[in-house]
Design a protein around this motif. Structure first.
Motif, PDB file in Angstrom:
ATOM      1  N   ASP A 124      39.473 -22.144  -0.884  1.00  0.00           N
ATOM      2  CA  ASP A 124      40.788 -22.229  -0.229  1.00  0.00           C
ATOM      3  C   ASP A 124      41.711 -23.210  -0.940  1.00  0.00           C
ATOM      4  O   ASP A 124      42.933 -23.062  -0.902  1.00  0.00           O
ATOM      5  N   PHE A 125      41.144 -24.219  -1.588  1.00  0.00           N
ATOM      6  CA  PHE A 125      41.948 -25.164  -2.371  1.00  0.00           C
ATOM      7  C   PHE A 125      42.766 -24.417  -3.415  1.00  0.00           C
ATOM      8  O   PHE A 125      43.951 -24.676  -3.605  1.00  0.00           O
ATOM      9  N   TRP A 126      42.125 -23.477  -4.111  1.00  0.00           N
ATOM     10  CA  TRP A 126      42.814 -22.729  -5.166  1.00  0.00           C
ATOM     11  C   TRP A 126      43.894 -21.840  -4.572  1.00  0.00           C
ATOM     12  O   TRP A 126      44.998 -21.755  -5.123  1.00  0.00           O
ATOM     13  N   LEU A 127      43.596 -21.205  -3.445  1.00  0.00           N
ATOM     14  CA  LEU A 127      44.586 -20.353  -2.795  1.00  0.00           C
ATOM     15  C   LEU A 127      45.800 -21.168  -2.357  1.00  0.00           C
ATOM     16  O   LEU A 127      46.942 -20.744  -2.546  1.00  0.00           O
ATOM     17  N   ARG A 128      45.567 -22.345  -1.782  1.00  0.00           N
ATOM     18  CA  ARG A 128      46.674 -23.216  -1.346  1.00  0.00           C
ATOM     19  C   ARG A 128      47.542 -23.658  -2.512  1.00  0.00           C
ATOM     20  O   ARG A 128      48.712 -23.979  -2.331  1.00  0.00           O
ATOM     21  N   ASN A 129      46.966 -23.682  -3.706  1.00  0.00           N
ATOM     22  CA  ASN A 129      47.709 -24.122  -4.886  1.00  0.00           C
ATOM     23  C   ASN A 129      48.275 -22.955  -5.688  1.00  0.00           C
ATOM     24  O   ASN A 129      48.637 -23.116  -6.854  1.00  0.00           O
ATOM     25  N   GLY A 130      48.354 -21.782  -5.064  1.00  0.00           N
ATOM     26  CA  GLY A 130      49.046 -20.652  -5.672  1.00  0.00           C
ATOM     27  C   GLY A 130      48.203 -19.742  -6.545  1.00  0.00           C
ATOM     28  O   GLY A 130      48.738 -18.882  -7.254  1.00  0.00           O
ATOM     29  N   TYR A 131      46.891 -19.887  -6.506  1.00  0.00           N
ATOM     30  CA  TYR A 131      46.001 -19.060  -7.318  1.00  0.00           C
ATOM     31  C   TYR A 131      45.607 -17.815  -6.543  1.00  0.00           C
ATOM     32  O   TYR A 131      45.572 -17.821  -5.311  1.00  0.00           O
ATOM     33  N   THR A 132      45.307 -16.747  -7.277  1.00  0.00           N
ATOM     34  CA  THR A 132      44.826 -15.519  -6.660  1.00  0.00           C
ATOM     35  C   THR A 132      43.440 -15.197  -7.212  1.00  0.00           C
ATOM     36  O   THR A 132      43.162 -15.428  -8.391  1.00  0.00           O
ATOM     37  N   GLU A 133      42.617 -14.666  -6.338  1.00  0.00           N
ATOM     38  CA  GLU A 133      41.268 -14.278  -6.748  1.00  0.00           C
ATOM     39  C   GLU A 133      41.346 -12.994  -7.568  1.00  0.00           C
ATOM     40  O   GLU A 133      42.037 -12.057  -7.193  1.00  0.00           O
ATOM     41  N   PHE A 134      40.620 -12.960  -8.698  1.00  0.00           N
ATOM     42  CA  PHE A 134      40.594 -11.731  -9.490  1.00  0.00           C
ATOM     43  C   PHE A 134      39.191 -11.257  -9.814  1.00  0.00           C
ATOM     44  O   PHE A 134      39.014 -10.221 -10.460  1.00  0.00           O
ATOM     45  N   GLY A 135      38.183 -11.968  -9.341  1.00  0.00           N
ATOM     46  CA  GLY A 135      36.816 -11.526  -9.566  1.00  0.00           C
ATOM     47  C   GLY A 135      35.855 -12.271  -8.668  1.00  0.00           C
ATOM     48  O   GLY A 135      36.111 -13.416  -8.271  1.00  0.00           O
ATOM     49  N   ARG A 136      34.751 -11.601  -8.337  1.00  0.00           N
ATOM     50  CA  ARG A 136      33.760 -12.211  -7.452  1.00  0.00           C
ATOM     51  C   ARG A 136      32.401 -11.644  -7.803  1.00  0.00           C
ATOM     52  O   ARG A 136      32.254 -10.436  -7.982  1.00  0.00           O
ATOM     53  N   ARG A 146      30.164 -16.485  -6.879  1.00  0.00           N
ATOM     54  CA  ARG A 146      30.968 -17.100  -7.929  1.00  0.00           C
ATOM     55  C   ARG A 146      32.311 -16.387  -7.879  1.00  0.00           C
ATOM     56  O   ARG A 146      32.365 -15.158  -7.803  1.00  0.00           O
ATOM     57  N   VAL A 147      33.403 -17.155  -7.914  1.00  0.00           N
ATOM     58  CA  VAL A 147      34.737 -16.601  -7.701  1.00  0.00           C
ATOM     59  C   VAL A 147      35.655 -17.041  -8.839  1.00  0.00           C
ATOM     60  O   VAL A 147      35.659 -18.212  -9.220  1.00  0.00           O
ATOM     61  N   TRP A 148      36.444 -16.082  -9.361  1.00  0.00           N
ATOM     62  CA  TRP A 148      37.402 -16.360 -10.433  1.00  0.00           C
ATOM     63  C   TRP A 148      38.806 -16.311  -9.855  1.00  0.00           C
ATOM     64  O   TRP A 148      39.142 -15.426  -9.057  1.00  0.00           O
ATOM     65  N   PHE A 149      39.638 -17.286 -10.270  1.00  0.00           N
ATOM     66  CA  PHE A 149      41.016 -17.392  -9.824  1.00  0.00           C
ATOM     67  C   PHE A 149      41.937 -17.484 -11.033  1.00  0.00           C
ATOM     68  O   PHE A 149      41.551 -17.989 -12.083  1.00  0.00           O
ATOM     69  N   LYS A 150      43.188 -17.030 -10.845  1.00  0.00           N
ATOM     70  CA  LYS A 150      44.196 -17.146 -11.900  1.00  0.00           C
ATOM     71  C   LYS A 150      45.562 -17.419 -11.280  1.00  0.00           C
ATOM     72  O   LYS A 150      45.765 -17.205 -10.077  1.00  0.00           O
ATOM     73  N   LYS A 151      46.454 -17.883 -12.144  1.00  0.00           N
ATOM     74  CA  LYS A 151      47.812 -18.187 -11.685  1.00  0.00           C
ATOM     75  C   LYS A 151      48.763 -18.057 -12.871  1.00  0.00           C
ATOM     76  O   LYS A 151      48.415 -18.437 -13.994  1.00  0.00           O
ATOM     77  N   THR A 152      49.942 -17.534 -12.614  1.00  0.00           N
ATOM     78  CA  THR A 152      51.000 -17.526 -13.621  1.00  0.00           C
ATOM     79  C   THR A 152      51.774 -18.826 -13.489  1.00  0.00           C
ATOM     80  O   THR A 152      52.156 -19.212 -12.387  1.00  0.00           O
TER      81      THR A 152
END
Length: 153
Positions: A124-136, A146-152
Motif C-alpha cells: 500500500d505504501f507504493w500505491l499511496r505514492n502513485g505506483y501501479t502494480e504490473f506483475g504478481r 512478490r509484487v512489481w510496481f511502476k510509475k511514470t
C-alpha cells in the motif's frame, strides 16, 4: 515441433564444455558472467549509463536507520531496496526517500521507475505514492506474493 517429454539436448562433445555446480564460485568466474551479460545487454539495448542512487536516513549520532538503494539506467530508476527501522515507519520518511530518489532520476533524464516487493512489505505504501502494480507472483514465499510496481515520473 518438439514434444514436451523430449529429453534435453546434450552438449556437443566437441564443444569442450563441462557443466558443474559451484556453491562457492571464484569472484573472477562471477565477474565473467556479469561482464558477459552486461556487454550483451548494452550491445542489444544501448549503453546503460548505470549510476547508483543511495539515500540514507541517519539518526543524529550518524547511525543509518534506513535508506533507499537503487540505480538509474536506460532512462529508468530501479529501486532495489527501501527499508526503515520500525520506529521510523509511518512518519513520512519512506515517502521522502522515494521523492528524493525520483528527483535524482528526473535529473538524470529518467521518465520511469520500477521496483518489486513482497505482499508483507507494505505494498500500500507504493500505491499511496502513485505506483501501479504490473506483475504478481503468488506463492512467493508460500502464503504471500512478490509484487512489481511502476510509475511514470
Amino acid at each position: 515441433m518438439a514434444e514436451r517429454d523430449e529429453a534435453p539436448r546434450a552438449i556437443r562433445p566437441d564443444a569442450g564444455i563441462e557443466i558443474s555446480e559451484d556453491t562457492f564460485p571464484e569472484l573472477d568466474a562471477v565477474a565473467a558472467i556479469q561482464r558477459g551479460l552486461h556487454a550483451f545487454n548494452q550491445e542489444m539495448g544501448g549503453p546503460y549509463d548505470r549510476e547508483p542512487v543511495t539515500l540514507l536516513a541517519r539518526a543524529p549520532d550518524g547511525t543509518a536507520r534506513g535508506g533507499l538503494l537503487g540505480l538509474t539506467f536506460w532512462g529508468w530508476l530501479f529501486i532495489d531496496w527501501l527499508w526503515l527501522s520500525r520506529d521510523l515507519r509511518g512518519l513520512g520518511v519512506g515517502s521522502e526517500l522515494l521523492q528524493r530518489a525520483e528527483a535524482i532520476a528526473r535529473e538524470r533524464g529518467c521518465g520511469q521507475v520500477y521496483t518489486d516487493t513482497f505482499s508483507f512489505q507494505a505494498p500500500d505504501f507504493w500505491l499511496r505514492n502513485g505506483y501501479t502494480e504490473f506483475g504478481r507472483l503468488d506463492g512467493m514465499p508460500a502464503g504471500h506474493a512478490r509484487v512489481w510496481f511502476k510509475k511514470t515520473l
